[in-house]
Design an enzyme around this catalytic site. Structure first.
Site, PDB file in Angstrom:
ATOM      1  CE1 TYR A 174      -2.993   3.398   0.811  1.00  0.00           C
ATOM      2  CE2 TYR A 174      -2.298   2.972   3.259  1.00  0.00           C
ATOM      3  CZ  TYR A 174      -2.775   3.739   2.077  1.00  0.00           C
ATOM      4  OH  TYR A 174      -3.448   4.822   2.530  1.00  0.00           O
TER       5      TYR A 174
ATOM      6  CG  ASP B 118       6.360  -6.455  -2.756  1.00  0.00           C
ATOM      7  OD1 ASP B 118       6.102  -5.333  -2.330  1.00  0.00           O
ATOM      8  OD2 ASP B 118       5.924  -7.467  -2.283  1.00  0.00           O
TER       9      ASP B 118
ATOM     10  CB  SER C 136       2.258  -3.580   9.087  1.00  0.00           C
ATOM     11  OG  SER C 136       1.092  -3.889   8.033  1.00  0.00           O
TER      12      SER C 136
ATOM     13  CG  ASN D 144       8.907 -10.584   7.101  1.00  0.00           C
ATOM     14  OD1 ASN D 144       9.296 -10.916   6.418  1.00  0.00           O
ATOM     15  ND2 ASN D 144       8.077  -9.447   6.798  1.00  0.00           N
TER      16      ASN D 144
ATOM     17  CE1 TYR E 287       4.561  -3.049  11.855  1.00  0.00           C
ATOM     18  CE2 TYR E 287       3.108  -1.640  13.400  1.00  0.00           C
ATOM     19  CZ  TYR E 287       3.990  -1.819  12.332  1.00  0.00           C
ATOM     20  OH  TYR E 287       3.989  -0.745  11.273  1.00  0.00           O
TER      21      TYR E 287
ATOM     22  CE  LYS F 165       7.734  -1.674  10.284  1.00  0.00           C
ATOM     23  NZ  LYS F 165       7.604  -0.731   9.178  1.00  0.00           N
TER      24      LYS F 165
ATOM     25  CG  ASN G 260      -3.657   6.068  12.731  1.00  0.00           C
ATOM     26  OD1 ASN G 260      -2.932   6.291  13.530  1.00  0.00           O
ATOM     27  ND2 ASN G 260      -4.424   5.167  12.691  1.00  0.00           N
TER      28      ASN G 260
ATOM     29  N   GLY H 189      -5.267  -3.216  23.431  1.00  0.00           N
ATOM     30  CA  GLY H 189      -3.915  -2.348  23.176  1.00  0.00           C
ATOM     31  C   GLY H 189      -4.101  -1.072  22.233  1.00  0.00           C
TER      32      GLY H 189
HETATM   33  N1  UFG Z   1     -11.462   1.171  14.795  1.00  0.00           N
HETATM   34  C1  UFG Z   1     -12.717   0.943  14.994  1.00  0.00           C
HETATM   35  N2  UFG Z   1     -13.626  -0.049  14.123  1.00  0.00           N
HETATM   36  C2  UFG Z   1     -12.772  -0.717  13.351  1.00  0.00           C
HETATM   37  C3  UFG Z   1     -11.372  -0.521  12.932  1.00  0.00           C
HETATM   38  C4  UFG Z   1     -10.799   0.387  13.667  1.00  0.00           C
HETATM   39  O1  UFG Z   1     -13.359   1.607  15.866  1.00  0.00           O
HETATM   40  O2  UFG Z   1     -13.485  -1.666  12.564  1.00  0.00           O
HETATM   41  C5  UFG Z   1     -10.582   2.087  15.782  1.00  0.00           C
HETATM   42  C6  UFG Z   1      -9.290   1.535  16.185  1.00  0.00           C
HETATM   43  O3  UFG Z   1      -9.889   1.264  17.657  1.00  0.00           O
HETATM   44  C7  UFG Z   1      -8.639   2.811  16.312  1.00  0.00           C
HETATM   45  C8  UFG Z   1      -8.912   3.628  15.143  1.00  0.00           C
HETATM   46  O4  UFG Z   1     -10.016   3.187  14.330  1.00  0.00           O
HETATM   47  O5  UFG Z   1      -8.891   3.547  17.609  1.00  0.00           O
HETATM   48  C9  UFG Z   1      -7.813   3.428  14.087  1.00  0.00           C
HETATM   49  O6  UFG Z   1      -7.785   2.167  13.959  1.00  0.00           O
HETATM   50  P1  UFG Z   1      -6.772   1.538  12.598  1.00  0.00           P
HETATM   51  O7  UFG Z   1      -6.725   0.018  12.943  1.00  0.00           O
HETATM   52  O8  UFG Z   1      -7.140   2.110  11.445  1.00  0.00           O
HETATM   53  O9  UFG Z   1      -5.347   2.129  13.236  1.00  0.00           O
HETATM   54  P2  UFG Z   1      -4.413   1.899  14.232  1.00  0.00           P
HETATM   55  O10 UFG Z   1      -4.356   3.445  14.842  1.00  0.00           O
HETATM   56  O11 UFG Z   1      -4.595   0.884  15.194  1.00  0.00           O
HETATM   57  O12 UFG Z   1      -3.083   1.629  13.702  1.00  0.00           O
HETATM   58  C10 UFG Z   1      -2.200   2.495  12.998  1.00  0.00           C
HETATM   59  C11 UFG Z   1      -1.349   1.600  11.921  1.00  0.00           C
HETATM   60  C12 UFG Z   1      -0.387   0.665  12.602  1.00  0.00           C
HETATM   61  C13 UFG Z   1       0.448   1.142  13.811  1.00  0.00           C
HETATM   62  C14 UFG Z   1      -0.418   1.888  14.682  1.00  0.00           C
HETATM   63  C15 UFG Z   1       0.351   2.744  15.631  1.00  0.00           C
HETATM   64  O13 UFG Z   1      -2.311   1.013  10.981  1.00  0.00           O
HETATM   65  O14 UFG Z   1       0.279  -0.070  11.604  1.00  0.00           O
HETATM   66  O15 UFG Z   1      -1.286   2.810  14.063  1.00  0.00           O
HETATM   67  O16 UFG Z   1      -0.273   2.795  16.974  1.00  0.00           O
HETATM   68  F1  UFG Z   1       1.021   0.189  14.434  1.00  0.00           F
END
Ligand code: UFG
Length: 329
Positions: free
Chosen positions: A11, A31, A77, A92, A141, A145, A170, A284
């Site tokens: 992506y 890749d 990731s 990995n 993860y 990193k 994000n 988490g």
């Molecule tokens: N969320 C929902 N519903 C969903 C999916 C996500 O409420 O169906 C919420 C999550 O709880 C979070 C927010 O939306 O509060 C964003 O979630 P994402 O999964 O889109 O992103 P994250 O913040 O969890 O993760 C991102 C990156 C990771 C990285 C992380 C760093 O995608 O790779 O930030 O903390 F590790």
């Protein structure tokens, strides 16, 4: 001279391939296609299929081409999966970095830009987060990193290799014409999941908890458009080219948006009611993650340009509407 983009079919990698090309760089991609998509890389870009843990493929690439710098996106990731299978992540992610740095050393390549993450900080004690704040990852993860960053640090202090580590918050959105975008086999990210509702692929979006200590009780994140992110990689390479020392930069907008606000923005963009249901908290998830990117602004002269959530979501919507089943490869 060429720029080698490791993980250029993923992506974020595929958006960087386009951005570096548009900037005038000669780009080469390696890749494994385990999570990447061949169709996301333009046909006129030289492409090697292989795993960077395989030193033979790296030797072949570095021998056949005149590589000036490496942009490194190869990594697993998924935070949740990393907790379940920590060794898969260390093998990995950390293994890939060892192999890559060894090959760079063997072939005298001196510059590397690395795709790092806000997950290196863990649960922040304060926001916005500064690069100097403690790094205490809360999952394998983020830990992998952080280890990769430390490896670059020690290697660069021993050999003549300089690095820039970019800690993304994000990442969201898609290329402006909707031709490439996010297509994960196992989708966990908020915006693609929200957009699956107007696409007719799910009935509702589940909000993971509405009892966080935030303005509306849902988690707050700092969303950055993937094209703004790609521009930061170009600036980071320019920085190293002009003699900049090894460095770490946060990349975010400095503004936080709640899950509820993102759903509302997606409702505006798509014109769909997008029903939402409150679910359990996801293990988490920190309540708030917001970047302080002043350092990137001052040193790299980088500033995000696409900062309205509707604009970010619009590009993702364009991609998903034109590719409802992703790349189909
Ligand atoms: N969320 C929902 N519903 C969903 C999916 C996500 O409420 O169906 C919420 C999550 O709880 C979070 C927010 O939306 O509060 C964003 O979630 P994402 O999964 O889109 O992103 P994250 O913040 O969890 O993760 C991102 C990156 C990771 C990285 C992380 C760093 O995608 O790779 O930030 O903390 F590790």
């Amino acid at each position: 001279m060429s720029v080698l983009i490791c993980g250029g079919a993923g992506y974020i990698g595929s958006h960087n391939v386009r951005a570096f090309k548009a900037h005038g760089d000669d780009v080469i991609v390696v890749d494994s296609l385990e999570t990447g998509h061949r169709a996301s890389v333009p046909n006129d870009v030289k492409f090697y299929e292989g795993d960077i843990r395989n030193s033979e493929i790296l030797d072949k690439i570095f021998t056949e081409n005149n590589i000036e710098a490496v942009i490194h996106f190869c990594a697993y990731s998924l935070v949740g999966e990393s907790v379940e299978k920590p060794l898969k992540y260390f093998d990995n992610n950390v293994g890939g970095m060892i192999s890559l740095l060894e090959a760079m050393q063997r072939h005298d390549v001196k510059r590397i830009i690395f795709s790092s993450t806000a997950a290196t900080y863990g649960e922040p004690k304060k926001v916005p987060i500064l690069e100097t704040d403690p790094t205490e990852p809360t999952n394998p993860y983020g830990e992998s990193k952080r280890i990769m960053e430390k490896m670059m640090h020690w290697v660069s202090s021993r050999y003549d290799i300089r690095y820039v580590s970019l800690r993304y918050f994000n990442v969201a959105g898609a290329w402006h014409d909707g031709s490439i975008g996010e297509d994960h086999k196992c989708e966990t990210h908020l915006i693609p999941l929200i957009l699956q509702v107007p696409l007719g692929k799910r009935n509702h979006i589940t909000i993971y908890g509405d009892d966080y200590p935030t303005k509306d009780g849902t988690c707050i994140r700092d969303y950055i458009h993937v094209e703004d992110l790609a521009r930061a990689h170009i600036l980071a390479l320019e920085y190293l080219r002009s003699g900049g020392e090894s460095n770490i930069f946060n990349l975010g907008s400095g503004d936080g948006y709640s899950v509820m606000e993102m759903i509302n923005a997606a409702r505006k963009v798509t014109g769909h009611p997008i029903p939402a249901q409150i679910g359990e908290r996801r293990a988490g998830d920190p309540a708030r993650l917001i970047a302080d990117s002043t350092k990137a602004q001052n040193i790299l002269r980088w500033k995000p340009e696409i900062t309205r959530m509707e604009d970010i979501i619009s590009t993702a919507w364009k991609w998903h509407q034109s590719h409802p089943d992703g790349y189909m490869d």
